[in-house]
Design a protein around this motif. Structure first.
Motif, PDB file in Angstrom:
ATOM      1  N   SER A  48      92.904 -40.120  74.424  1.00 61.42           N
ATOM      2  CA  SER A  48      92.839 -39.106  73.377  1.00 61.42           C
ATOM      3  C   SER A  48      91.683 -38.114  73.523  1.00 61.42           C
ATOM      4  N   ALA A  49      90.834 -38.275  74.550  1.00 60.36           N
ATOM      5  CA  ALA A  49      89.691 -37.377  74.716  1.00 60.36           C
ATOM      6  C   ALA A  49      89.478 -37.029  76.184  1.00 60.36           C
ATOM      7  N   ILE A  50      89.200 -35.764  76.417  1.00 62.91           N
ATOM      8  CA  ILE A  50      88.935 -35.251  77.752  1.00 62.91           C
ATOM      9  C   ILE A  50      87.562 -34.583  77.740  1.00 62.91           C
ATOM     10  N   LYS A  51      86.716 -34.966  78.670  1.00 62.42           N
ATOM     11  CA  LYS A  51      85.387 -34.343  78.787  1.00 62.42           C
ATOM     12  C   LYS A  51      85.574 -32.954  79.368  1.00 62.42           C
TER      13      LYS A  51
ATOM     14  N   ILE B  71      92.914 -34.629  72.000  1.00 61.87           N
ATOM     15  CA  ILE B  71      94.349 -34.427  72.066  1.00 61.87           C
ATOM     16  C   ILE B  71      94.990 -34.649  70.695  1.00 61.87           C
ATOM     17  N   GLY B  72      95.696 -33.630  70.217  1.00 64.14           N
ATOM     18  CA  GLY B  72      96.433 -33.737  68.958  1.00 64.14           C
ATOM     19  C   GLY B  72      95.580 -33.809  67.712  1.00 64.14           C
ATOM     20  N   ASP B  73      94.297 -33.449  67.791  1.00 64.33           N
ATOM     21  CA  ASP B  73      93.384 -33.557  66.648  1.00 64.33           C
ATOM     22  C   ASP B  73      93.044 -32.198  66.036  1.00 64.33           C
ATOM     23  N   GLY B  74      93.831 -31.176  66.354  1.00 65.19           N
ATOM     24  CA  GLY B  74      93.594 -29.839  65.816  1.00 65.19           C
ATOM     25  C   GLY B  74      94.112 -29.701  64.398  1.00 65.19           C
TER      26      GLY B  74
ATOM     27  N   GLN C 215      98.288 -29.888  67.908  1.00 65.21           N
ATOM     28  CA  GLN C 215      97.314 -28.948  68.472  1.00 65.21           C
ATOM     29  C   GLN C 215      96.053 -29.694  68.873  1.00 65.21           C
ATOM     30  N   ASN C 216      95.448 -29.298  69.971  1.00 64.82           N
ATOM     31  CA  ASN C 216      94.212 -29.925  70.432  1.00 64.82           C
ATOM     32  C   ASN C 216      92.998 -29.290  69.761  1.00 64.82           C
ATOM     33  N   ARG C 217      91.898 -30.041  69.761  1.00 65.66           N
ATOM     34  CA  ARG C 217      90.626 -29.551  69.229  1.00 65.66           C
ATOM     35  C   ARG C 217      89.583 -29.588  70.316  1.00 65.66           C
TER      36      ARG C 217
END
Length: 77
Positions: free
Chosen positions: A48-51, A66-69, A74-76
């Motif tokens: 769920s997270a990309i550096k 990912i998907g936390d916008g 939507q991504n944040r």
């Protein structure tokens, strides 16, 4: 709200338009879109997270979630 462009503090690479900034429960600034996809480089840290790092100089910028916008799917940044 500041109107303009958020850039890498180290090299000035343009990253985000101020119009894509929004309030999130995180204490860090949150954005929905990059100015350009190649503005950053990515390295997966978890499902769920990309550096993310500056695509020009490699300066660490934080994460893409990912998907936390603000909108479903939507991504944040």
């Amino acid at each position: 709200m500041f109107s303009g462009i958020y850039a890498c503090a180290k090299c000035g690479n343009e990253l985000f338009h101020s119009q894509t900034k929004y309030e999130h429960s995180s204490p860090w600034p949150a954005f929905t879109n990059l100015i350009r996809e190649n503005s950053v480089s990515r390295r997966a840290e978890s499902p769920s997270a990309i550096k993310i790092s500056c695509g020009k100089c490699g300066n660490g910028l934080g994460h893409e979630f990912i998907g936390d916008g603000p909108k479903r799917g939507q991504n944040r940044y």
